[in-house]
Design a protein around this motif. Sequence first.
Motif, short mmCIF file in Angstrom:
data_model
loop_
_atom_site.label_atom_id
_atom_site.label_comp_id
_atom_site.label_asym_id
_atom_site.label_seq_id
_atom_site.Cartn_x
_atom_site.Cartn_y
_atom_site.Cartn_z
N GLN A 289 0.48 -3.84 17.82
CA GLN A 289 0.30 -2.59 17.08
C GLN A 289 0.08 -1.42 18.05
O GLN A 289 0.62 -0.33 17.84
CB GLN A 289 -0.88 -2.71 16.11
N SER B 46 0.50 -2.57 11.27
CA SER B 46 1.50 -3.36 10.57
C SER B 46 0.96 -3.72 9.19
O SER B 46 -0.24 -3.72 8.95
CB SER B 46 1.85 -4.62 11.36
N CYS B 47 1.88 -4.00 8.27
CA CYS B 47 1.50 -4.33 6.90
C CYS B 47 2.74 -4.83 6.16
O CYS B 47 3.84 -4.83 6.72
CB CYS B 47 0.95 -3.09 6.18
N SER C 206 10.15 -1.48 11.59
CA SER C 206 10.08 -1.98 10.22
C SER C 206 11.29 -2.85 9.92
O SER C 206 12.28 -2.83 10.67
CB SER C 206 10.02 -0.80 9.23
N ALA D 271 4.25 -9.11 9.85
CA ALA D 271 3.06 -8.26 10.04
C ALA D 271 2.31 -8.67 11.29
O ALA D 271 1.84 -7.81 12.05
CB ALA D 271 2.16 -8.33 8.80
N ILE E 168 6.10 -3.25 10.23
CA ILE E 168 5.92 -2.91 8.82
C ILE E 168 7.06 -3.59 8.07
O ILE E 168 8.23 -3.26 8.30
CB ILE E 168 5.96 -1.38 8.59
N GLU F 228 -3.72 -4.88 4.39
CA GLU F 228 -2.38 -5.13 4.94
C GLU F 228 -1.35 -5.48 3.87
O GLU F 228 -0.16 -5.47 4.14
CB GLU F 228 -2.41 -6.24 5.99
N LEU G 138 1.59 5.83 3.53
CA LEU G 138 1.38 5.23 4.85
C LEU G 138 0.65 6.20 5.79
O LEU G 138 -0.22 5.81 6.57
CB LEU G 138 2.72 4.80 5.46
N ILE H 71 -1.65 4.20 8.51
CA ILE H 71 -0.79 3.10 8.96
C ILE H 71 0.23 3.61 9.96
O ILE H 71 0.53 2.96 10.96
CB ILE H 71 -0.16 2.38 7.76
#
Length: 197
Positions: free
Chosen positions: A18, A25-26, A56, A94, A99, A123, A191, A196
């Motif tokens: 990250q 991240s999620c 992503s 993640a 993402i 998350e 976001l 995020i």
Amino acid sequence: MSSHITWHECAVSKGDRQRLNQHKSCVLWFTGMSGSGKSSIANEVDRRLYSLGKRSYVLDGDNIRHGLNKGLGFSREDRVENIRRIGEVSKLFADSGVIVLTAFISPFAEDRNRVREIFPSGEFIEIFVDCPLSVCEQRDPKGLYQKARKGEIREFTGIDSPYEPPSTPELVIESHKYSIDECAHLVVGYLRENGII
């Protein structure tokens, strides 16, 4: 699970990744009926994240069924397994600092909640793409509702199989009221507001 299997810790952590990516991240879990706009919105959000230099990736329901979940049908049991696998793959993405955007009908609340439970708090971002059945049927981009009405497709969500709307999603998008661009703007805004990106 076999007692001979042990978890191997990675030398590079999710936090390390990250920091390298300069964003958290999620999973953005888009849920809604067929034709609601999940895939279109997810892909526009992905395009915007890419243009912002964010990492992503979109996991789309139909695409996944061409490979990873190719052997699964649409029975209740197969749908449960479909969502379980996607949940686990999403968690891997993640963990890699990405993402991940998932576009799956995922009609059953129990299945979505089970996926939520495998993620750390904050998350799993459930995005309910809310669109009336009448509008989804009118759009019917793949002709699936028409086939379901004729009885050619069984257990089709919204026709002869239920859709259970999320009770407390992180975000609700009424896709029949906004353009794809406007819907994507709402997601990217979420976001940003939540730190995020």
